[in-house]
Scaffold this active site. Sequence first.
Site, PDB file in Angstrom:
ATOM      1  N   GLU A   1       9.847  15.256  16.087  1.00 27.30           N
ATOM      2  CA  GLU A   1      10.234  15.231  14.685  1.00 27.30           C
ATOM      3  C   GLU A   1       9.403  16.291  13.950  1.00 27.30           C
ATOM      4  O   GLU A   1       8.191  16.194  13.877  1.00 27.30           O
ATOM      5  CB  GLU A   1       9.920  13.832  14.144  1.00 27.30           C
ATOM      6  CG  GLU A   1      10.485  13.552  12.803  1.00 27.30           C
ATOM      7  CD  GLU A   1      10.278  12.095  12.380  1.00 27.30           C
ATOM      8  OE1 GLU A   1       9.238  11.501  12.720  1.00 27.30           O
ATOM      9  OE2 GLU A   1      11.158  11.563  11.700  1.00 27.30           O
TER      10      GLU A   1
ATOM     11  N   CYS B   1      13.318  10.703   7.698  1.00 27.67           N
ATOM     12  CA  CYS B   1      13.217  10.130   9.041  1.00 27.67           C
ATOM     13  C   CYS B   1      14.560  10.236   9.758  1.00 27.67           C
ATOM     14  O   CYS B   1      14.613  10.325  10.972  1.00 27.67           O
ATOM     15  CB  CYS B   1      12.735   8.694   8.977  1.00 27.67           C
ATOM     16  SG  CYS B   1      13.647   7.689   7.806  1.00 27.67           S
TER      17      CYS B   1
ATOM     18  N   LYS C   1       0.858  -1.198   0.000  1.00 31.31           N
ATOM     19  CA  LYS C   1       0.000   0.000   0.000  1.00 31.31           C
ATOM     20  C   LYS C   1       0.882   1.232   0.000  1.00 31.31           C
ATOM     21  O   LYS C   1       1.662   1.458   0.910  1.00 31.31           O
ATOM     22  CB  LYS C   1      -0.927   0.051   1.211  1.00 31.31           C
ATOM     23  CG  LYS C   1      -1.971   1.144   1.008  1.00 31.31           C
ATOM     24  CD  LYS C   1      -2.615   1.669   2.264  1.00 31.31           C
ATOM     25  CE  LYS C   1      -1.824   2.716   2.983  1.00 31.31           C
ATOM     26  NZ  LYS C   1      -1.675   4.015   2.263  1.00 31.31           N
TER      27      LYS C   1
ATOM     28  N   GLU D   1      10.058   0.845  10.456  1.00 28.13           N
ATOM     29  CA  GLU D   1      11.036   1.898  10.192  1.00 28.13           C
ATOM     30  C   GLU D   1      10.350   3.201  10.536  1.00 28.13           C
ATOM     31  O   GLU D   1       9.495   3.669   9.796  1.00 28.13           O
ATOM     32  CB  GLU D   1      11.345   1.849   8.682  1.00 28.13           C
ATOM     33  CG  GLU D   1      12.675   2.331   8.292  1.00 28.13           C
ATOM     34  CD  GLU D   1      13.748   1.408   8.787  1.00 28.13           C
ATOM     35  OE1 GLU D   1      14.328   1.745   9.821  1.00 28.13           O
ATOM     36  OE2 GLU D   1      13.986   0.372   8.157  1.00 28.13           O
TER      37      GLU D   1
HETATM   38  P1  ADP Z   1       2.622  10.544   7.961  1.00 27.02           P
HETATM   39  O1  ADP Z   1       1.902  11.098   9.137  1.00 27.02           O
HETATM   40  O2  ADP Z   1       3.975  11.100   7.807  1.00 27.02           O
HETATM   41  O3  ADP Z   1       1.832  10.536   6.695  1.00 27.02           O
HETATM   42  P2  ADP Z   1       2.004   7.823   8.591  1.00 27.02           P
HETATM   43  O4  ADP Z   1       2.762   6.949   9.502  1.00 27.02           O
HETATM   44  O5  ADP Z   1       0.639   8.233   9.021  1.00 27.02           O
HETATM   45  O6  ADP Z   1       2.942   9.046   8.314  1.00 27.02           O
HETATM   46  O7  ADP Z   1       1.897   7.181   7.143  1.00 27.02           O
HETATM   47  C1  ADP Z   1       2.748   6.217   6.632  1.00 27.02           C
HETATM   48  C2  ADP Z   1       1.939   5.154   5.929  1.00 27.02           C
HETATM   49  O8  ADP Z   1       1.090   4.534   6.882  1.00 27.02           O
HETATM   50  C3  ADP Z   1       1.013   5.680   4.830  1.00 27.02           C
HETATM   51  O9  ADP Z   1       0.972   4.745   3.768  1.00 27.02           O
HETATM   52  C4  ADP Z   1      -0.319   5.747   5.526  1.00 27.02           C
HETATM   53  O10 ADP Z   1      -1.428   5.655   4.655  1.00 27.02           O
HETATM   54  C5  ADP Z   1      -0.255   4.536   6.423  1.00 27.02           C
HETATM   55  N1  ADP Z   1      -1.159   4.570   7.572  1.00 27.02           N
HETATM   56  C6  ADP Z   1      -1.618   5.649   8.250  1.00 27.02           C
HETATM   57  N2  ADP Z   1      -2.461   5.275   9.230  1.00 27.02           N
HETATM   58  C7  ADP Z   1      -2.552   3.920   9.181  1.00 27.02           C
HETATM   59  C8  ADP Z   1      -3.275   2.934   9.926  1.00 27.02           C
HETATM   60  N3  ADP Z   1      -4.092   3.263  10.924  1.00 27.02           N
HETATM   61  N4  ADP Z   1      -3.112   1.636   9.583  1.00 27.02           N
HETATM   62  C9  ADP Z   1      -2.279   1.283   8.582  1.00 27.02           C
HETATM   63  N5  ADP Z   1      -1.594   2.160   7.844  1.00 27.02           N
HETATM   64  C10 ADP Z   1      -1.707   3.468   8.124  1.00 27.02           C
END
Ligand code: ADP
Length: 498
Positions: free
Chosen positions: A397, A300, A190, A266
């Site tokens: 961060e 990161c 994804k 990560e």
């Molecule tokens: P940022 O806040 O920098 O966008 P995230 O950690 O929210 O970082 O996003 C990193 C990835 O995790 C993206 O692909 C996002 O769609 C996905 N993501 C965000 N929330 C969830 C969740 N609850 N479950 C699984 N994947 C998630």
Amino acid sequence: TAAAVEEQPIKPSVQINHTQLLINGNFVDSASGKTFPTLDPRTGEVITHVAEGDAEDVNRAVAAARKAFDEGPWPRMTAYERSRILFRAADLMEKHNDEIAALESWDSGKPYEQSALVEIPLVVRLMRYYAGWSDKIHGLVVPADGPHHVQVLHEPIGVAGQIIPWNFPLVMFAWKVGPALACGNAIVIKTAEQTPLSALYVARLFHEAGLPDGVLNVISGFGPTAGAALASHMDVDKLAFTGSTATGKVVLELAARSNLKPVTLELGGKSPMIILEDADIDNAVELAHFALFFNQGQCCCAGSRTFVHERIYDEFVEKSKARALRRVVGDPFRKGVEQGPQIDNEQFNKILRYIKLGKDSGASLVTGGDRLGSKGFYIQPTIFSDVQDDMVIAQDEIFGPVQTILKFNNLDEVIRRANASRYGLAAGLFTNNMDHANTLMRALKVGTIWINCFDVFDAALPFGGFKMSGQGREKGIDSLKAYLQVKSVVTALKNPAW
Ligand code: ADP
């Protein structure tokens, strides 16, 4: 200057051919028929609409991956055949370097030259590294205490679920799919909702290279829907995630609550960049500037706590200010531009909030501190000096072009302060004093240390974090281990003499 970002955006020279989900080798609409817009960070305007994957699409993709793994040719091919497909995919990426780079920069706002000359070549190199591993992964025969012949088999783990962020869309894609494919797994990945385009383009190239249908499925969509469905899927055998620490905790919990799939994470960082008193100041300024401002500060592992020895502190701050003022901010497709816009409105506002917090907490604003221009998500290169460890801008961060410069007096002190973080992803050192470098290198609780350099990402070098920066490692041999199952086989010997 503001004028540089007010001009009409340059039109990227690439066609967008793929906006649907890639399931079982075919581009298809989402089950719901829904789409979502992906935006140009230069303007906030819509680039195109892409299919929005949801739980049902994840189910379809996992079923396709399951079939490709359980019944398909992929894990049963010779390792040499798999290796050749991956090498061919790398060749195709290299051939289409400029189109891929254009898609990447359009979707993410990063300088085109950075995509075309650094990131896509890095992706190609990494794919070749893992293509080379495909036919060199094998188990062991180990000595036994009894009359037994004992083997350890290394088998692919099965269906890998992978979730990636938007800051390095294709580099993150490669770090995930490279080792998983080399080991013979099937994948559902994804992408981040901000940057779906480049992965769809490249996934098609994998198929052109001969990857069987269902081995690599790409779902565009949102985290709480598609991402969560993947993390909690009962038929996914392994989860790899890159993103924020907060979301890392969520997916780890989803994995535990569902089928206990092993998870590699990560996550975030607040990495120290330590400038010792013997440093050549001009070079130190340049390196610390790069360590923080590279990729609009959206790394990161950004060197986001610049610790500078007190003897050279004032001069360092002055010269850092001059460097930040010289930083070329503008349309990422313009030649010579070092910094483009931030990824989206949410990150843009978050960074501006942190800048305000910095001002309110009593840090000195040396330069920048505001948005740049009136459209898109551009932010001035910003520096705070006189930053104290307990300020929020020294702990959280920020993920933007905001350098925080702290003063230190001696080695023990800077070790203690550098390690006083919930994160432990990376650190940078700048010194010619070998004893000091050795002391720091051994004392810092981080996954990567760059000495007199920063952001070097060789394919063979494991990358990952201590503490709340993550679990496990990516790249190198370490990443392969996460995609293999270990099976011990003990055979009784009829004639133990042999
Ligand atoms: P940022 O806040 O920098 O966008 P995230 O950690 O929210 O970082 O996003 C990193 C990835 O995790 C993206 O692909 C996002 O769609 C996905 N993501 C965000 N929330 C969830 C969740 N609850 N479950 C699984 N994947 C998630």
